[in-house]
Design a protein around this motif. Structure first.
Motif, PDB file in Angstrom:
ATOM      1  N   LYS A 171       0.910  -1.172   0.043  1.00 57.14           N
ATOM      2  CA  LYS A 171       0.157  -0.053  -0.222  1.00 57.14           C
ATOM      3  C   LYS A 171       0.793   0.997  -0.163  1.00 57.14           C
ATOM      4  CE  LYS A 171      -4.218  -1.740   1.832  1.00 57.14           C
ATOM      5  NZ  LYS A 171      -5.374  -1.496   2.937  1.00 57.14           N
ATOM      6  N   CYS A 172       2.103   1.253   0.429  1.00 61.53           N
ATOM      7  CA  CYS A 172       3.084   2.302   0.464  1.00 61.53           C
ATOM      8  C   CYS A 172       3.610   2.698  -1.047  1.00 61.53           C
ATOM      9  CB  CYS A 172       4.041   2.214   1.547  1.00 61.53           C
ATOM     10  SG  CYS A 172       3.306   2.285   2.982  1.00 61.53           S
ATOM     11  N   GLU A 173       3.622   1.654  -1.771  1.00 59.42           N
ATOM     12  CA  GLU A 173       4.492   1.533  -3.012  1.00 59.42           C
ATOM     13  C   GLU A 173       4.330   2.790  -4.015  1.00 59.42           C
ATOM     14  OE1 GLU A 173       5.813  -2.005  -6.057  1.00 59.42           O
ATOM     15  OE2 GLU A 173       4.249  -2.190  -5.106  1.00 59.42           O
ATOM     16  N   GLN A 174       3.061   3.202  -4.085  1.00 65.42           N
ATOM     17  CA  GLN A 174       2.916   4.230  -4.807  1.00 65.42           C
ATOM     18  C   GLN A 174       3.372   5.572  -4.278  1.00 65.42           C
ATOM     19  OE1 GLN A 174      -1.365   5.072  -5.758  1.00 65.42           O
ATOM     20  NE2 GLN A 174      -1.004   6.682  -6.989  1.00 65.42           N
ATOM     21  N   ALA A 175       3.402   5.709  -2.889  1.00 63.82           N
ATOM     22  CA  ALA A 175       4.072   7.011  -2.523  1.00 63.82           C
ATOM     23  C   ALA A 175       5.531   7.032  -2.403  1.00 63.82           C
ATOM     24  CB  ALA A 175       3.432   7.080  -0.817  1.00 63.82           C
ATOM     25  N   VAL A 176       5.937   5.792  -2.265  1.00 65.72           N
ATOM     26  CA  VAL A 176       7.439   5.903  -2.338  1.00 65.72           C
ATOM     27  C   VAL A 176       7.915   6.027  -3.775  1.00 65.72           C
ATOM     28  CG1 VAL A 176       9.499   3.994  -2.231  1.00 65.72           C
ATOM     29  CG2 VAL A 176       7.816   4.127  -0.274  1.00 65.72           C
ATOM     30  N   ASN A 177       7.333   5.363  -4.696  1.00 68.58           N
ATOM     31  CA  ASN A 177       7.667   5.867  -6.137  1.00 68.58           C
ATOM     32  C   ASN A 177       7.483   7.153  -6.426  1.00 68.58           C
ATOM     33  OD1 ASN A 177       8.361   2.862  -6.489  1.00 68.58           O
ATOM     34  ND2 ASN A 177       6.352   2.500  -7.487  1.00 68.58           N
ATOM     35  N   GLY A 178       6.444   7.778  -5.906  1.00 64.81           N
ATOM     36  CA  GLY A 178       6.197   9.082  -6.143  1.00 64.81           C
ATOM     37  C   GLY A 178       7.197  10.071  -5.101  1.00 64.81           C
ATOM     38  N   LYS A 179       8.313   9.593  -4.786  1.00 65.88           N
ATOM     39  CA  LYS A 179       9.273  10.295  -3.961  1.00 65.88           C
ATOM     40  C   LYS A 179       8.616  10.903  -2.943  1.00 65.88           C
ATOM     41  CE  LYS A 179      12.534   9.312  -6.735  1.00 65.88           C
ATOM     42  NZ  LYS A 179      13.154   8.086  -6.692  1.00 65.88           N
ATOM     43  N   ARG A 180       7.546  10.419  -2.196  1.00 71.69           N
ATOM     44  CA  ARG A 180       7.054  11.194  -0.985  1.00 71.69           C
ATOM     45  C   ARG A 180       7.645  10.451   0.379  1.00 71.69           C
ATOM     46  NH1 ARG A 180       0.745  10.555  -1.196  1.00 71.69           N
ATOM     47  NH2 ARG A 180       0.803  12.090   0.383  1.00 71.69           N
ATOM     48  N   GLN A 197      -2.019   2.951  11.874  1.00 74.48           N
ATOM     49  CA  GLN A 197      -1.387   2.674  13.465  1.00 74.48           C
ATOM     50  C   GLN A 197      -1.974   1.419  13.645  1.00 74.48           C
ATOM     51  OE1 GLN A 197       0.447   4.795  15.481  1.00 74.48           O
ATOM     52  NE2 GLN A 197       0.520   3.074  16.436  1.00 74.48           N
ATOM     53  N   GLU A 198      -0.855   0.624  14.260  1.00 75.39           N
ATOM     54  CA  GLU A 198      -1.378  -0.812  14.464  1.00 75.39           C
ATOM     55  C   GLU A 198      -2.127  -0.859  15.627  1.00 75.39           C
ATOM     56  OE1 GLU A 198       1.630  -4.414  14.913  1.00 75.39           O
ATOM     57  OE2 GLU A 198       1.831  -2.932  16.752  1.00 75.39           O
ATOM     58  N   PRO A 199      -3.335  -1.750  15.455  1.00 72.23           N
ATOM     59  CA  PRO A 199      -4.184  -1.812  16.540  1.00 72.23           C
ATOM     60  C   PRO A 199      -3.624  -2.128  17.993  1.00 72.23           C
ATOM     61  CG  PRO A 199      -4.813  -3.049  14.720  1.00 72.23           C
ATOM     62  CD  PRO A 199      -3.606  -2.524  14.467  1.00 72.23           C
ATOM     63  N   LYS A 200      -4.389  -1.322  19.073  1.00 75.17           N
ATOM     64  CA  LYS A 200      -3.795  -1.879  20.380  1.00 75.17           C
ATOM     65  C   LYS A 200      -4.404  -3.475  20.684  1.00 75.17           C
ATOM     66  CE  LYS A 200      -3.202   2.837  21.797  1.00 75.17           C
ATOM     67  NZ  LYS A 200      -3.977   3.904  22.378  1.00 75.17           N
ATOM     68  N   PRO A 201      -3.890  -4.079  21.578  1.00 77.12           N
ATOM     69  CA  PRO A 201      -4.303  -5.456  21.692  1.00 77.12           C
ATOM     70  C   PRO A 201      -5.751  -5.477  22.066  1.00 77.12           C
ATOM     71  CG  PRO A 201      -2.312  -5.328  22.966  1.00 77.12           C
ATOM     72  CD  PRO A 201      -2.597  -3.696  22.314  1.00 77.12           C
ATOM     73  N   THR A 202      -6.546  -4.268  22.548  1.00 74.58           N
ATOM     74  CA  THR A 202      -8.025  -4.191  22.592  1.00 74.58           C
ATOM     75  C   THR A 202      -8.838  -3.884  21.474  1.00 74.58           C
ATOM     76  OG1 THR A 202      -7.675  -1.956  23.649  1.00 74.58           O
ATOM     77  CG2 THR A 202      -7.810  -3.960  25.243  1.00 74.58           C
ATOM     78  N   GLU A 203      -7.994  -3.351  20.658  1.00 76.64           N
ATOM     79  CA  GLU A 203      -8.600  -2.758  19.207  1.00 76.64           C
ATOM     80  C   GLU A 203      -8.901  -4.033  18.382  1.00 76.64           C
ATOM     81  OE1 GLU A 203      -7.553   1.871  18.847  1.00 76.64           O
ATOM     82  OE2 GLU A 203      -6.360   0.264  17.790  1.00 76.64           O
ATOM     83  N   THR A 204      -9.976  -4.101  17.137  1.00 71.96           N
ATOM     84  CA  THR A 204      -9.787  -5.121  16.262  1.00 71.96           C
ATOM     85  C   THR A 204      -9.345  -4.113  15.157  1.00 71.96           C
ATOM     86  OG1 THR A 204     -11.947  -4.195  15.291  1.00 71.96           O
ATOM     87  CG2 THR A 204     -12.070  -5.801  17.233  1.00 71.96           C
ATOM     88  N   PRO A 205      -8.696  -4.895  14.050  1.00 76.28           N
ATOM     89  CA  PRO A 205      -8.046  -4.308  13.013  1.00 76.28           C
ATOM     90  C   PRO A 205      -9.112  -3.265  12.276  1.00 76.28           C
ATOM     91  CG  PRO A 205      -7.418  -6.631  12.905  1.00 76.28           C
ATOM     92  CD  PRO A 205      -8.603  -6.575  14.187  1.00 76.28           C
ATOM     93  N   ALA A 206     -10.163  -3.496  12.373  1.00 77.52           N
ATOM     94  CA  ALA A 206     -11.208  -2.558  11.698  1.00 77.52           C
ATOM     95  C   ALA A 206     -11.074  -1.024  12.138  1.00 77.52           C
ATOM     96  CB  ALA A 206     -12.435  -3.307  11.660  1.00 77.52           C
ATOM     97  N   GLN A 207     -10.910  -1.124  13.600  1.00 79.08           N
ATOM     98  CA  GLN A 207     -10.786  -0.035  14.301  1.00 79.08           C
ATOM     99  C   GLN A 207      -9.554   0.843  14.063  1.00 79.08           C
ATOM    100  OE1 GLN A 207     -11.283  -1.740  18.111  1.00 79.08           O
ATOM    101  NE2 GLN A 207     -13.432  -1.156  18.491  1.00 79.08           N
ATOM    102  N   ALA A 208      -8.594   0.297  13.407  1.00 76.49           N
ATOM    103  CA  ALA A 208      -7.398   1.025  13.018  1.00 76.49           C
ATOM    104  C   ALA A 208      -7.637   1.795  11.686  1.00 76.49           C
ATOM    105  CB  ALA A 208      -6.120   0.110  12.945  1.00 76.49           C
ATOM    106  N   GLU A 209      -6.642   2.752  11.709  1.00 76.66           N
ATOM    107  CA  GLU A 209      -6.865   3.307  10.414  1.00 76.66           C
ATOM    108  C   GLU A 209      -6.094   2.439   9.297  1.00 76.66           C
ATOM    109  OE1 GLU A 209      -5.434   7.595  10.421  1.00 76.66           O
ATOM    110  OE2 GLU A 209      -5.644   7.408  12.694  1.00 76.66           O
ATOM    111  N   SER A 210      -6.734   2.783   8.062  1.00 72.62           N
ATOM    112  CA  SER A 210      -6.073   2.033   6.948  1.00 72.62           C
ATOM    113  C   SER A 210      -5.304   3.353   6.040  1.00 72.62           C
ATOM    114  CB  SER A 210      -7.409   1.620   6.022  1.00 72.62           C
ATOM    115  OG  SER A 210      -8.015   2.552   5.382  1.00 72.62           O
ATOM    116  N   VAL A 211      -4.308   2.612   5.222  1.00 73.55           N
ATOM    117  CA  VAL A 211      -3.428   3.450   4.414  1.00 73.55           C
ATOM    118  C   VAL A 211      -4.298   3.712   3.161  1.00 73.55           C
ATOM    119  CG1 VAL A 211      -1.471   3.291   3.186  1.00 73.55           C
ATOM    120  CG2 VAL A 211      -1.566   2.349   5.124  1.00 73.55           C
ATOM    121  N   ASN A 212      -4.272   4.931   2.833  1.00 77.03           N
ATOM    122  CA  ASN A 212      -4.858   5.316   1.377  1.00 77.03           C
ATOM    123  C   ASN A 212      -3.854   5.746   0.683  1.00 77.03           C
ATOM    124  OD1 ASN A 212      -7.511   4.727   2.494  1.00 77.03           O
ATOM    125  ND2 ASN A 212      -7.445   6.900   3.413  1.00 77.03           N
TER     126      ASN A 212
END
Length: 149
Positions: free
Chosen positions: A72-81, A134-149
């Motif tokens: 998911k980071c590939e486009q940003a890296v290739n764009g020199k961000r 941000q990696e979910p805290k142990p009490t969070e589910t993956p759906a509660q963490a932010e996703s890369v756009n």
């Protein structure tokens, strides 16, 4: 667990290194015997925060979650961000190589050392200073963490 399973279970010693660094050079590496794997380079930050130094790691990306996040980071890296990640590396090793051309610090034919590792976990991702994952805290589910756009 039965006795046979207990006797055949393997145990391992793990060496993990964690840090923060800039993500670079995301690529697919094709193996001579077939197959491929995802690879990247991390410029890990070390030293005083006002004038950090870098340690470069060539990494094989291991695990479905780490691979998904790096892709998911590939486009940003290739764009020199600027892609800054918090990471966990495993099984560090070194590899030697010979410089193919002269540079400011080395002459052609000098032997160099490359630091290698397996990237097993991505704890956070910032792109141009904006938190994207941000990696979910142990009490969070993956759906509660932010996703890369």
């Amino acid at each position: 667990m039965n006795t046979q399973t207990q006797q055949s279970a393997k145990s391992y010693f793990n060496l993990h290194t964690q840090g923060i660094g800039y993500l670079n050079d995301i690529r697919e590496v094709e193996l001579k015997k077939g197959g491929k794997y995802l690879s990247c380079r991390i410029a890990a930050l070390t030293g005083e925060s006002s004038k950090p130094e870098y340690r470069y790691f060539d990494c094989n990306v291991n695990g479905a979650e780490a691979e998904k996040l790096i892709r998911k980071c590939e486009q940003a890296v290739n764009g020199k961000r600027k892609v800054l990640i918090s990471f966990v590396l495993a099984d560090l090793w070194t590899d030697t190589f010979t410089y193919a051309k002269d540079s400011e610090w080395h002459k052609k034919g000098d032997v160099g050392v490359s630091l290698k590792a397996r990237l097993i976990r991505v704890k956070s991702i910032k792109i141009d200073g904006e938190l994207k994952y941000q990696e979910p805290k142990p009490t969070e589910t993956p759906a509660q963490a932010e996703s890369v756009n």
